[in-house]
Design an enzyme around this catalytic site. Structure first.
Site, PDB file in Angstrom:
ATOM      1  N   SER A  16       0.807  -1.236   0.000  1.00  0.00           N
ATOM      2  CA  SER A  16       0.000   0.000   0.000  1.00  0.00           C
ATOM      3  C   SER A  16       0.839   1.284   0.000  1.00  0.00           C
ATOM      4  CB  SER A  16      -0.967   0.000   1.182  1.00  0.00           C
ATOM      5  OG  SER A  16      -1.907  -1.019   1.006  1.00  0.00           O
ATOM      6  N   THR A  61      -6.214  -3.883   7.193  1.00  0.00           N
ATOM      7  CA  THR A  61      -6.147  -5.204   6.578  1.00  0.00           C
ATOM      8  C   THR A  61      -6.234  -6.287   7.651  1.00  0.00           C
ATOM      9  OG1 THR A  61      -4.975  -6.543   4.953  1.00  0.00           O
ATOM     10  CG2 THR A  61      -3.587  -5.203   6.391  1.00  0.00           C
ATOM     11  N   LYS A  65     -10.407  -6.056   9.828  1.00  0.00           N
ATOM     12  CA  LYS A  65     -11.456  -5.419   9.016  1.00  0.00           C
ATOM     13  C   LYS A  65     -12.832  -5.432   9.711  1.00  0.00           C
ATOM     14  CE  LYS A  65      -9.394  -6.368   4.497  1.00  0.00           C
ATOM     15  NZ  LYS A  65      -9.638  -6.924   3.174  1.00  0.00           N
ATOM     16  N   ASP A 102     -13.111  -2.910  -1.761  1.00  0.00           N
ATOM     17  CA  ASP A 102     -12.710  -4.095  -2.541  1.00  0.00           C
ATOM     18  C   ASP A 102     -13.568  -4.287  -3.788  1.00  0.00           C
ATOM     19  OD1 ASP A 102     -10.576  -4.874  -1.023  1.00  0.00           O
ATOM     20  OD2 ASP A 102     -11.679  -6.365   0.145  1.00  0.00           O
ATOM     21  N   GLY A 126     -15.956 -19.342  -3.506  1.00  0.00           N
ATOM     22  CA  GLY A 126     -15.587 -18.822  -2.186  1.00  0.00           C
ATOM     23  C   GLY A 126     -16.715 -17.989  -1.592  1.00  0.00           C
ATOM     24  N   GLY A 128     -16.072 -16.212   1.634  1.00  0.00           N
ATOM     25  CA  GLY A 128     -15.454 -15.571   2.792  1.00  0.00           C
ATOM     26  C   GLY A 128     -15.588 -14.060   2.703  1.00  0.00           C
ATOM     27  N   GLY A 234      -5.308 -11.005  -9.311  1.00  0.00           N
ATOM     28  CA  GLY A 234      -5.942  -9.945  -8.527  1.00  0.00           C
ATOM     29  C   GLY A 234      -5.083  -8.728  -8.248  1.00  0.00           C
TER      30      GLY A 234
HETATM   31  P1  NDP Z   1     -11.454 -15.779   4.035  1.00  0.00           P
HETATM   32  O1  NDP Z   1     -10.492 -16.474   4.929  1.00  0.00           O
HETATM   33  O2  NDP Z   1     -12.529 -14.930   4.609  1.00  0.00           O
HETATM   34  O3  NDP Z   1     -12.187 -16.893   3.104  1.00  0.00           O
HETATM   35  C1  NDP Z   1     -11.435 -17.863   2.433  1.00  0.00           C
HETATM   36  C2  NDP Z   1     -12.328 -18.546   1.389  1.00  0.00           C
HETATM   37  O4  NDP Z   1     -11.515 -19.454   0.653  1.00  0.00           O
HETATM   38  C3  NDP Z   1     -13.449 -19.379   2.003  1.00  0.00           C
HETATM   39  O5  NDP Z   1     -14.543 -19.369   1.136  1.00  0.00           O
HETATM   40  C4  NDP Z   1     -12.793 -20.766   2.077  1.00  0.00           C
HETATM   41  O6  NDP Z   1     -13.736 -21.820   2.090  1.00  0.00           O
HETATM   42  C5  NDP Z   1     -12.046 -20.779   0.774  1.00  0.00           C
HETATM   43  N1  NDP Z   1     -10.924 -21.706   0.741  1.00  0.00           N
HETATM   44  C6  NDP Z   1      -9.765 -21.622   1.418  1.00  0.00           C
HETATM   45  N2  NDP Z   1      -8.933 -22.641   1.082  1.00  0.00           N
HETATM   46  C7  NDP Z   1      -9.605 -23.385   0.163  1.00  0.00           C
HETATM   47  C8  NDP Z   1      -9.282 -24.564  -0.564  1.00  0.00           C
HETATM   48  N3  NDP Z   1      -8.111 -25.194  -0.406  1.00  0.00           N
HETATM   49  N4  NDP Z   1     -10.201 -25.047  -1.436  1.00  0.00           N
HETATM   50  C9  NDP Z   1     -11.382 -24.416  -1.595  1.00  0.00           C
HETATM   51  N5  NDP Z   1     -11.749 -23.286  -0.936  1.00  0.00           N
HETATM   52  C10 NDP Z   1     -10.859 -22.785  -0.059  1.00  0.00           C
HETATM   53  O7  NDP Z   1     -10.553 -14.963   3.027  1.00  0.00           O
HETATM   54  P2  NDP Z   1     -11.021 -13.724   2.128  1.00  0.00           P
HETATM   55  O8  NDP Z   1     -12.364 -14.055   1.593  1.00  0.00           O
HETATM   56  O9  NDP Z   1     -10.834 -12.466   2.871  1.00  0.00           O
HETATM   57  O10 NDP Z   1      -9.923 -13.727   0.963  1.00  0.00           O
HETATM   58  C11 NDP Z   1      -9.930 -14.713  -0.058  1.00  0.00           C
HETATM   59  C12 NDP Z   1      -8.746 -14.485  -0.975  1.00  0.00           C
HETATM   60  O11 NDP Z   1      -8.912 -13.298  -1.706  1.00  0.00           O
HETATM   61  C13 NDP Z   1      -7.422 -14.353  -0.214  1.00  0.00           C
HETATM   62  O12 NDP Z   1      -6.471 -15.151  -0.854  1.00  0.00           O
HETATM   63  C14 NDP Z   1      -7.065 -12.904  -0.346  1.00  0.00           C
HETATM   64  O13 NDP Z   1      -5.669 -12.723  -0.410  1.00  0.00           O
HETATM   65  C15 NDP Z   1      -7.727 -12.523  -1.668  1.00  0.00           C
HETATM   66  N6  NDP Z   1      -8.075 -11.110  -1.718  1.00  0.00           N
HETATM   67  C16 NDP Z   1      -7.468 -10.343  -2.660  1.00  0.00           C
HETATM   68  C17 NDP Z   1      -7.756  -9.001  -2.742  1.00  0.00           C
HETATM   69  C18 NDP Z   1      -7.079  -8.177  -3.793  1.00  0.00           C
HETATM   70  O14 NDP Z   1      -7.095  -6.950  -3.679  1.00  0.00           O
HETATM   71  N7  NDP Z   1      -6.537  -8.784  -4.826  1.00  0.00           N
HETATM   72  C19 NDP Z   1      -8.688  -8.348  -1.810  1.00  0.00           C
HETATM   73  C20 NDP Z   1      -9.313  -9.255  -0.876  1.00  0.00           C
HETATM   74  C21 NDP Z   1      -8.980 -10.589  -0.824  1.00  0.00           C
HETATM   75  P3  NDP Z   1     -14.431 -22.298   3.481  1.00  0.00           P
HETATM   76  O15 NDP Z   1     -15.508 -21.303   3.787  1.00  0.00           O
HETATM   77  O16 NDP Z   1     -14.938 -23.639   3.181  1.00  0.00           O
HETATM   78  O17 NDP Z   1     -13.328 -22.282   4.516  1.00  0.00           O
END
Ligand code: NDP
Length: 269
Positions: A16, A61, A65, A102, A126, A128, A234
């Site tokens: 950032s 971050t 959040k 985002d 996903g 999350g 991303g």
């Molecule tokens: P969270 O921890 O909130 O959620 C993670 C998600 O990934 C959940 O849906 C989880 O499933 C799923 N998941 C994790 N591992 C696996 C796997 N091996 N197989 C299948 N599904 C999996 O993280 P965030 O939602 O905050 O972030 C997700 C990704 O997005 C991160 O890698 C982050 O770096 C990226 N990101 C990038 C941004 C950018 O600016 N480029 C901005 C925000 C995020 P389950 O619910 O079953 O655990």
């Protein structure tokens, strides 16, 4: 000189400060933008102190959040819908406006690459924080249908509740004609693949992975082997969400993201 900060734990990896320095150059703004490691129980105290000492804005971050969402005295619609805040803006009458940029960042990056979501069938992998953060912006762009598929299916169902054109994927047989796939799982961080049939990837025109890094992510490498789709990681979303924070802090047109993406891409090689 206006002073900004990004708070997180860990924080050393954050790009950032570089991104905001490059934005400031575009406008000739004088800024100081630092990264600050915050102890896991110290977030509320730290931001109170920093804003009392004249901080002009903050990014937030992992893992703060949700706490930032609670600390904000006012929320943007996107922040309210997502339950998470990545940008704090001091309000003139006191208190803090919490925003989640985002979704704006993702949409800007997707549009930059010539893709329009309107009328398209979108599959999000996903359920999350990242999916929660972008869902409102995606729906505002008028897709025909949004499917959400998640390893833990109940989370996808909860996100879809109350939205007529959002469907949680319970069986892949109900998913057809997907135009755009957005991988919002963190699977690529560990070189893994989320569950999605190759037939779905094979039919898509645009496939986006929110994860970025030097070289292709595991998900994009897998997609390239089974699909002719246009691919994107991303990095542009990272820069796009920062541009939206910048716009909110400076009340200006959002800065150009393409040259900043290019700069970061070269520095990762
Ligand atoms: P969270 O921890 O909130 O959620 C993670 C998600 O990934 C959940 O849906 C989880 O499933 C799923 N998941 C994790 N591992 C696996 C796997 N091996 N197989 C299948 N599904 C999996 O993280 P965030 O939602 O905050 O972030 C997700 C990704 O997005 C991160 O890698 C982050 O770096 C990226 N990101 C990038 C941004 C950018 O600016 N480029 C901005 C925000 C995020 P389950 O619910 O079953 O655990």
């Amino acid at each position: 000189m206006r002073r900004f900060c990004v708070f997180g734990n860990p924080i050393s990896h954050s790009r950032s400060p570089d991104i905001h320095a490059l934005f400031a150059k575009q406008y000739g703004h004088e800024i100081s933008y630092k990264k600050q490691l915050v102890s896991l129980h110290g977030f509320a105290r730290t931001i109170a102190t920093e804003f009392n000492q004249g901080l002009a804005g903050a990014n937030v971050t992992v893992p703060f959040k949700q706490q930032a969402w609670q600390q904000a005295t006012k929320l943007t619609e996107e922040a309210r819908a997502s339950g998470a805040v990545n940008t704090l803006i001091p309000l003139p009458a006191g208190g803090l406006l919490g925003a989640n940029t985002d979704g704006a960042g993702l949409l800007r990056d997707i549009r930059r690459q010539g893709i329009d979501i309107a009328g398209r069938r979108v599959l999000i992998l996903g359920a999350g924080g990242a999916t929660r953060g972008v869902l409102k912006n995606i729906l505002d762009a008028n897709p025909e249908t949004v499917w959400i598929a998640n390893r833990t299916a109940i989370k996808a169902q909860q996100l879809g509740d109350g939205h007529a054109n959002v469907r949680a994927v319970t069986t892949w047989q109900t998913v057809s004609g997907v135009d755009i796939v957005i991988n919002a799982t963190s699977a690529s961080l560990s070189g893994k693949l989320p569950d999605v049939p190759t037939t779905v990837l094979g039919g898509a025109q645009f496939v986006y992975d929110m994860v970025y890094g030097p070289g292709r992510t595991s998900f994009l490498a897998h997609t390239a082997a089974v699909s002719e789709a246009q691919l994107s990681d991303g990095l542009g979303m990272l820069v796009g969400q920062a541009a939206e924070s910048y716009r909110l802090w400076w009340q200006c047109e959002p800065p150009q993201i393409a040259p900043v993406i290019e700069h970061l891409r070269h520095s990762m090689d």
